[in-house]
Design a protein around this motif. Structure first.
Motif, short mmCIF file in Angstrom:
data_model
loop_
_atom_site.label_atom_id
_atom_site.label_comp_id
_atom_site.label_asym_id
_atom_site.label_seq_id
_atom_site.Cartn_x
_atom_site.Cartn_y
_atom_site.Cartn_z
N VAL A 135 0.84 -1.20 0.00
CA VAL A 135 0.00 0.00 0.00
C VAL A 135 0.87 1.25 0.00
CG1 VAL A 135 -1.63 1.35 1.38
CG2 VAL A 135 -1.97 -1.11 1.10
N ASP A 136 1.91 1.24 0.82
CA ASP A 136 2.81 2.39 0.93
C ASP A 136 3.54 2.64 -0.39
OD1 ASP A 136 3.77 4.34 2.92
OD2 ASP A 136 5.73 3.47 2.50
N MET A 137 4.05 1.57 -1.01
CA MET A 137 4.77 1.71 -2.28
C MET A 137 3.85 2.22 -3.38
SD MET A 137 7.13 -1.74 -2.19
CE MET A 137 7.83 -1.46 -3.82
N ALA A 138 2.62 1.71 -3.38
CA ALA A 138 1.68 2.14 -4.42
C ALA A 138 1.32 3.61 -4.25
CB ALA A 138 0.42 1.28 -4.35
N ASN A 139 1.03 4.01 -3.01
CA ASN A 139 0.59 5.39 -2.75
C ASN A 139 1.71 6.41 -2.91
OD1 ASN A 139 -2.16 5.03 -2.24
ND2 ASN A 139 -1.79 4.48 -0.09
N LYS A 140 2.93 6.04 -2.52
CA LYS A 140 4.02 7.02 -2.48
C LYS A 140 4.95 6.96 -3.69
CE LYS A 140 4.11 7.28 2.57
NZ LYS A 140 4.93 7.09 3.80
N LEU A 141 4.92 5.85 -4.42
CA LEU A 141 5.85 5.71 -5.54
C LEU A 141 5.14 5.52 -6.88
CD1 LEU A 141 8.51 3.35 -3.88
CD2 LEU A 141 8.73 5.79 -4.31
N ILE A 142 4.39 4.42 -7.00
CA ILE A 142 3.85 4.06 -8.31
C ILE A 142 2.74 4.99 -8.77
CG2 ILE A 142 2.81 2.21 -9.67
CD1 ILE A 142 4.13 0.21 -7.78
N ILE A 143 1.78 5.28 -7.89
CA ILE A 143 0.66 6.14 -8.29
C ILE A 143 1.14 7.55 -8.66
CG2 ILE A 143 -1.43 7.30 -7.44
CD1 ILE A 143 -2.19 4.68 -6.09
N PRO A 144 1.97 8.21 -7.83
CA PRO A 144 2.47 9.53 -8.24
C PRO A 144 3.25 9.51 -9.55
CG PRO A 144 2.85 9.18 -5.90
CD PRO A 144 2.40 7.87 -6.46
N ALA A 145 4.06 8.48 -9.76
CA ALA A 145 4.82 8.37 -11.00
C ALA A 145 3.89 8.20 -12.19
CB ALA A 145 5.79 7.20 -10.92
N THR A 146 2.82 7.43 -12.01
CA THR A 146 1.86 7.21 -13.09
C THR A 146 1.06 8.47 -13.39
OG1 THR A 146 1.67 4.90 -12.35
CG2 THR A 146 0.04 5.68 -13.94
#
Length: 250
Positions: free
Chosen positions: A135-146
């Motif tokens: 959840v943390d990786m998705a919210n802080k890394l992948i979603i913002p990058a996308t």
């Protein structure tokens, strides 16, 4: 036959050794009790070997233990196929197994039960950490990058259209990335909710089963759009090392 693969770095072979050595000691004691009282050792030994093989013949298999057909064959033979930790651990505290440990003064009932609870809790805690990390990786890394990538695509679509050129391909790329982004956002929300629900499922076994059945499924659902985005996004936009980086460039 027994086969052990390489353990994880956090695991210990001690637990397996305790169980196997106790079980072997119990069998050897039973053999010794028969043979030590036998008037004719050789005859008694042959009879003991024959009787043991006949009684436990269903566990003997010399074929391909990795083929799916063996799974079906084992089921026909009435053999257990415990694929996960929550499936396997309850057998540790079955009455006949507790009696086995007590009989050889290895563990008493309280010690067996406490180890069962500790192993169940460890299983849950590890999965909980993994789920929250996702959840943390998705919210802080992948979603913002996308989000950044889709903005760049949107700007590109507008620029191409203003130049009077067909922007169909760029628009399809934008739609595809946006759809995967929406899928990921939904999966993140679901994983957070399912993890919180599983933590309050009941006793140790109920919680472990909830993590196995529900949390792991939600984790797989979150991984799917993340893996798909990793394939389509430019390398410089992806916020972490890719599989290719890990395999070929380290």
């Amino acid at each position: 036959k027994f086969e052990f693969r390489m353990l994880g770095s956090s695991a210990s072979i001690a637990g397996c050794n305790i169980v196997l050595n106790t079980a072997i000691a119990d069998e050897l004691k039973q053999f010794a009790d028969v043979l030590e009282k036998a008037p004719d050792f050789t005859s008694a030994l042959h009879a003991l070997i024959q009787g043991t093989i006949k009684e436990h013949k269903q566990i003997i298999f010399n074929g391909n233990g990795y083929d799916e057909s063996w799974v079906e064959e084992a089921q026909k033979r009435g053999l257990l196929n415990l694929k996960t930790t929550p499936d396997a651990l309850p057998y540790f505290i079955k009455e006949n197994n507790i009696e086995l440990f007590k009989r050889h003064h290895v563990l008493d009932e309280e010690e067996v039960t406490s180890r069962y609870e500790i192993m169940m809790e460890e299983y849950v805690k590890v999965l909980n950490i993994e789920a929250l990390t996702m959840v943390d990786m998705a919210n802080k890394l992948i979603i913002p990058a996308t989000v950044k990538y889709t903005k760049e695509l949107a700007d590109t679509v507008l620029a191409v259209k203003e130049a009077g050129v067909d922007a169909t391909i760029q628009a399809e790329m934008l739609a595809d990335a946006t759809a995967k982004l929406a899928e990921m956002k939904k999966a993140v929300k679901n994983l957070s909710e399912v993890t919180e629900k599983a933590a309050n499922a009941g006793d140790a076994k109920a919680v472990a089963v909830a993590y196995k059945d529900e949390v792991m499924e939600a984790m797989a659902e979150l991984r799917k759009p993340a893996d798909e985005l990793e394939v389509v996004m430019p390398k410089e936009e992806w916020p972490m090392p890719t599989y290719g980086d890990l395999v070929f460039e380290l």
